[in-house]
Design a protein around this motif. Structure first.
Motif, PDB file in Angstrom:
ATOM      1  N   GLU A 243       0.839  -1.214   0.000  1.00 38.09           N
ATOM      2  CA  GLU A 243       0.000   0.000   0.000  1.00 38.09           C
ATOM      3  C   GLU A 243       0.869   1.257   0.000  1.00 38.09           C
ATOM      4  OE1 GLU A 243      -3.855   1.743  -0.006  1.00 38.09           O
ATOM      5  OE2 GLU A 243      -3.165  -0.314  -0.302  1.00 38.09           O
ATOM      6  N   GLN A 244       1.945   1.200   0.778  1.00 35.31           N
ATOM      7  CA  GLN A 244       2.846   2.355   0.820  1.00 35.31           C
ATOM      8  C   GLN A 244       3.488   2.604  -0.546  1.00 35.31           C
ATOM      9  OE1 GLN A 244       6.061   1.937   3.596  1.00 35.31           O
ATOM     10  NE2 GLN A 244       6.925   3.945   3.155  1.00 35.31           N
ATOM     11  N   ARG A 245       3.846   1.540  -1.230  1.00 40.53           N
ATOM     12  CA  ARG A 245       4.483   1.682  -2.542  1.00 40.53           C
ATOM     13  C   ARG A 245       3.493   2.248  -3.567  1.00 40.53           C
ATOM     14  NH1 ARG A 245       7.907  -4.033  -2.638  1.00 40.53           N
ATOM     15  NH2 ARG A 245       9.563  -3.310  -1.205  1.00 40.53           N
ATOM     16  N   ARG A 246       2.221   1.833  -3.466  1.00 47.27           N
ATOM     17  CA  ARG A 246       1.210   2.403  -4.363  1.00 47.27           C
ATOM     18  C   ARG A 246       1.013   3.887  -4.093  1.00 47.27           C
ATOM     19  NH1 ARG A 246      -1.369  -2.674  -3.468  1.00 47.27           N
ATOM     20  NH2 ARG A 246      -2.576  -1.799  -1.745  1.00 47.27           N
ATOM     21  N   ALA A 247       1.044   4.245  -2.811  1.00 47.83           N
ATOM     22  CA  ALA A 247       0.880   5.656  -2.454  1.00 47.83           C
ATOM     23  C   ALA A 247       2.053   6.490  -2.954  1.00 47.83           C
ATOM     24  CB  ALA A 247       0.736   5.795  -0.946  1.00 47.83           C
ATOM     25  N   GLU A 248       3.261   5.936  -2.847  1.00 47.29           N
ATOM     26  CA  GLU A 248       4.447   6.671  -3.295  1.00 47.29           C
ATOM     27  C   GLU A 248       4.482   6.796  -4.816  1.00 47.29           C
ATOM     28  OE1 GLU A 248       7.518   4.365  -1.619  1.00 47.29           O
ATOM     29  OE2 GLU A 248       7.414   5.299   0.381  1.00 47.29           O
ATOM     30  N   ALA A 255      -4.600   9.096  -2.716  1.00 47.03           N
ATOM     31  CA  ALA A 255      -5.344   9.912  -1.754  1.00 47.03           C
ATOM     32  C   ALA A 255      -6.829   9.963  -2.109  1.00 47.03           C
ATOM     33  CB  ALA A 255      -4.761  11.320  -1.702  1.00 47.03           C
ATOM     34  N   LEU A 256      -7.151  10.121  -3.411  1.00 43.90           N
ATOM     35  CA  LEU A 256      -8.553  10.125  -3.827  1.00 43.90           C
ATOM     36  C   LEU A 256      -9.212   8.781  -3.535  1.00 43.90           C
ATOM     37  CD1 LEU A 256      -8.436  12.038  -7.228  1.00 43.90           C
ATOM     38  CD2 LEU A 256      -9.355  12.850  -5.044  1.00 43.90           C
ATOM     39  N   GLY A 257      -8.463   7.722  -3.775  1.00 44.99           N
ATOM     40  CA  GLY A 257      -9.003   6.393  -3.506  1.00 44.99           C
ATOM     41  C   GLY A 257      -9.332   6.202  -2.038  1.00 44.99           C
ATOM     42  N   GLN A 258      -8.474   6.747  -1.189  1.00 43.28           N
ATOM     43  CA  GLN A 258      -8.730   6.645   0.236  1.00 43.28           C
ATOM     44  C   GLN A 258      -9.972   7.421   0.635  1.00 43.28           C
ATOM     45  OE1 GLN A 258      -6.886   4.660   2.512  1.00 43.28           O
ATOM     46  NE2 GLN A 258      -6.244   3.911   0.496  1.00 43.28           N
ATOM     47  N   LEU A 259     -10.161   8.584  -0.003  1.00 39.67           N
ATOM     48  CA  LEU A 259     -11.338   9.402   0.314  1.00 39.67           C
ATOM     49  C   LEU A 259     -12.626   8.692  -0.084  1.00 39.67           C
ATOM     50  CD1 LEU A 259     -10.120  12.959  -0.761  1.00 39.67           C
ATOM     51  CD2 LEU A 259     -10.474  12.120   1.566  1.00 39.67           C
ATOM     52  N   TYR A 260     -12.652   8.147  -1.271  1.00 37.21           N
ATOM     53  CA  TYR A 260     -13.865   7.503  -1.756  1.00 37.21           C
ATOM     54  C   TYR A 260     -14.128   6.152  -1.092  1.00 37.21           C
ATOM     55  CZ  TYR A 260     -14.511  11.031  -5.348  1.00 37.21           C
ATOM     56  OH  TYR A 260     -14.739  12.207  -5.989  1.00 37.21           O
ATOM     57  N   GLU A 261     -13.064   5.529  -0.622  1.00 40.30           N
ATOM     58  CA  GLU A 261     -13.227   4.208  -0.006  1.00 40.30           C
ATOM     59  C   GLU A 261     -13.594   4.288   1.461  1.00 40.30           C
ATOM     60  OE1 GLU A 261      -9.692   2.025  -0.641  1.00 40.30           O
ATOM     61  OE2 GLU A 261      -9.923   1.880  -2.810  1.00 40.30           O
ATOM     62  N   SER A 262     -13.486   5.459   2.051  1.00 41.79           N
ATOM     63  CA  SER A 262     -13.764   5.601   3.478  1.00 41.79           C
ATOM     64  C   SER A 262     -15.102   6.302   3.700  1.00 41.79           C
ATOM     65  CB  SER A 262     -12.637   6.386   4.158  1.00 41.79           C
ATOM     66  OG  SER A 262     -12.941   6.623   5.509  1.00 41.79           O
ATOM     67  N   PRO A 263     -16.146   5.603   4.109  1.00 46.40           N
ATOM     68  CA  PRO A 263     -17.443   6.237   4.375  1.00 46.40           C
ATOM     69  C   PRO A 263     -17.347   7.323   5.426  1.00 46.40           C
ATOM     70  CG  PRO A 263     -17.658   3.848   4.304  1.00 46.40           C
ATOM     71  CD  PRO A 263     -16.194   4.143   4.299  1.00 46.40           C
ATOM     72  N   ARG A 264     -16.488   7.129   6.389  1.00 47.28           N
ATOM     73  CA  ARG A 264     -16.352   8.133   7.441  1.00 47.28           C
ATOM     74  C   ARG A 264     -15.845   9.447   6.868  1.00 47.28           C
ATOM     75  NH1 ARG A 264     -12.991   6.434  12.603  1.00 47.28           N
ATOM     76  NH2 ARG A 264     -14.688   4.887  12.570  1.00 47.28           N
ATOM     77  N   VAL A 265     -14.892   9.372   5.971  1.00 45.36           N
ATOM     78  CA  VAL A 265     -14.368  10.591   5.352  1.00 45.36           C
ATOM     79  C   VAL A 265     -15.440  11.255   4.492  1.00 45.36           C
ATOM     80  CG1 VAL A 265     -12.659  11.509   3.730  1.00 45.36           C
ATOM     81  CG2 VAL A 265     -12.002   9.769   5.416  1.00 45.36           C
ATOM     82  N   LEU A 266     -16.208  10.449   3.763  1.00 50.62           N
ATOM     83  CA  LEU A 266     -17.272  11.004   2.918  1.00 50.62           C
ATOM     84  C   LEU A 266     -18.330  11.705   3.754  1.00 50.62           C
ATOM     85  CD1 LEU A 266     -17.710   8.114   0.320  1.00 50.62           C
ATOM     86  CD2 LEU A 266     -16.608  10.327  -0.038  1.00 50.62           C
ATOM     87  N   ARG A 267     -18.671  11.115   4.894  1.00 52.65           N
ATOM     88  CA  ARG A 267     -19.660  11.764   5.756  1.00 52.65           C
ATOM     89  C   ARG A 267     -19.141  13.094   6.263  1.00 52.65           C
ATOM     90  NH1 ARG A 267     -20.649   6.425   7.606  1.00 52.65           N
ATOM     91  NH2 ARG A 267     -19.233   6.757   9.378  1.00 52.65           N
TER      92      ARG A 267
END
Length: 281
Positions: A243-248, A255-267
């Motif tokens: 995951e770290q290598r994909r982020a780098e 970062a966008l993927g993390q936002l869309y994948e996290s319901p808590r962030v979307l709320r």
């Protein structure tokens, strides 16, 4: 022609690990593991493990009668290969001579004074000696009418800090001493028959007997659980590294993927947008 063989019972394959009978009564396995816990209850963890091996011998005359009998309880502390300090080991002995109908609780030879010594650093005072002597006493009860060979206590055998503990050790089994002085530093036991000896079970409060097969099985189970946990952690670490290598490699997309994948962030983003609209109005 093939001859069908019946399966051999486990107690025949591993006789040292299973119960066996003496005069029709079940005797403990030849090899046991003792789990030693703190007798004062200061901790629930085991203080150590001690391996005990029992060896009984019976020598008969050519025409059948018993000539002599003996018991040896060898013990050794179980410790890791790199454990600091002495592991400690030794043995307790007992003997019986029918010709004089006498049992010794401290020696395989009844006319020898004998003595008991327990060299287990870190486990002193944890009733291990009581356990071993109780096994000797129970073994001697095969001959209830036999006399118990006199036990001699010497002043040099015990220091002031453990002298009373030495004396109580013998006395708890019903052995009475005539001491040479008020300090009870030395003395000799009075005559007593085996039938008048007392078996002691206080050791059961902090010592647990384990069959060797069960003890080894518990170690294998523990090792398998540890390996399973380590493998799970290795997989988790590998996933985090990937995951770290994909982020780098693509930080913005990650970062966008993390936002869309996290319901808590979307709320949180939704409430933030509603709050912004209210402020604009």
């Amino acid at each position: 022609m093939l001859i069908k063989q019946e399966p051999v019972p486990m107690e025949t394959v591993l006789p040292s690990f299973g119960d066996w009978k003496r005069n029709g009564e079940i005797v403990k396995p030849q090899i046991l593991v003792l789990e030693i816990k703190d007798k004062d209850g200061l901790t629930d963890d085991a203080l150590g493990f001690v391996l005990v091996e029992r060896h009984e011998s019976y020598r008969h005359y050519s025409d059948g009668p018993l000539e002599a009998a003996g018991i040896c309880l060898s013990f050794k502390r179980i410790a890791g290969k790199y454990t600091y300090g002495s592991h400690g080991q030794g043995y307790f002995l007992g003997g019986f001579t029918p010709s004089i109908n006498t049992v010794s609780l401290t020696s395989s030879i009844v006319w020898s004074e004998g003595a008991v010594f327990l060299d287990l650093p870190g486990l002193a005072g944890q009733r291990i000696g009581t356990y071993l002597m109780n096994e000797i006493v129970q073994w001697a009860q095969q001959w209830p009418d036999a006399s118990v060979a006199s036990i001699k206590l010497y002043a040099g055998q015990a220091q002031s800090d453990n002298k009373e503990r030495r004396n109580r050790f013998y006395e708890q089994f019903g052995i009475v001493f005539d001491y040479d002085d008020e300090q009870r530093r030395s003395g000799q036991s009075r005559p007593v028959l085996v039938r008048d000896l007392i078996t002691v079970e206080t050791w059961k409060k902090n010592i647990v007997e384990h069959n060797m097969h069960d003890y080894l099985g518990s170690i294998v189970d523990l090792n398998e659980r540890i390996l399973s946990d380590l493998n799970a952690r290795d997989r988790a670490c590998a996933n985090l590294i990937a995951e770290q290598r994909r982020a780098e490699a693509r930080p913005f997309r990650w970062a966008l993927g993390q936002l869309y994948e996290s319901p808590r962030v979307l709320r949180r983003l939704y409430f933030l947008r509603e709050y912004s609209h209210e402020q604009e109005q």
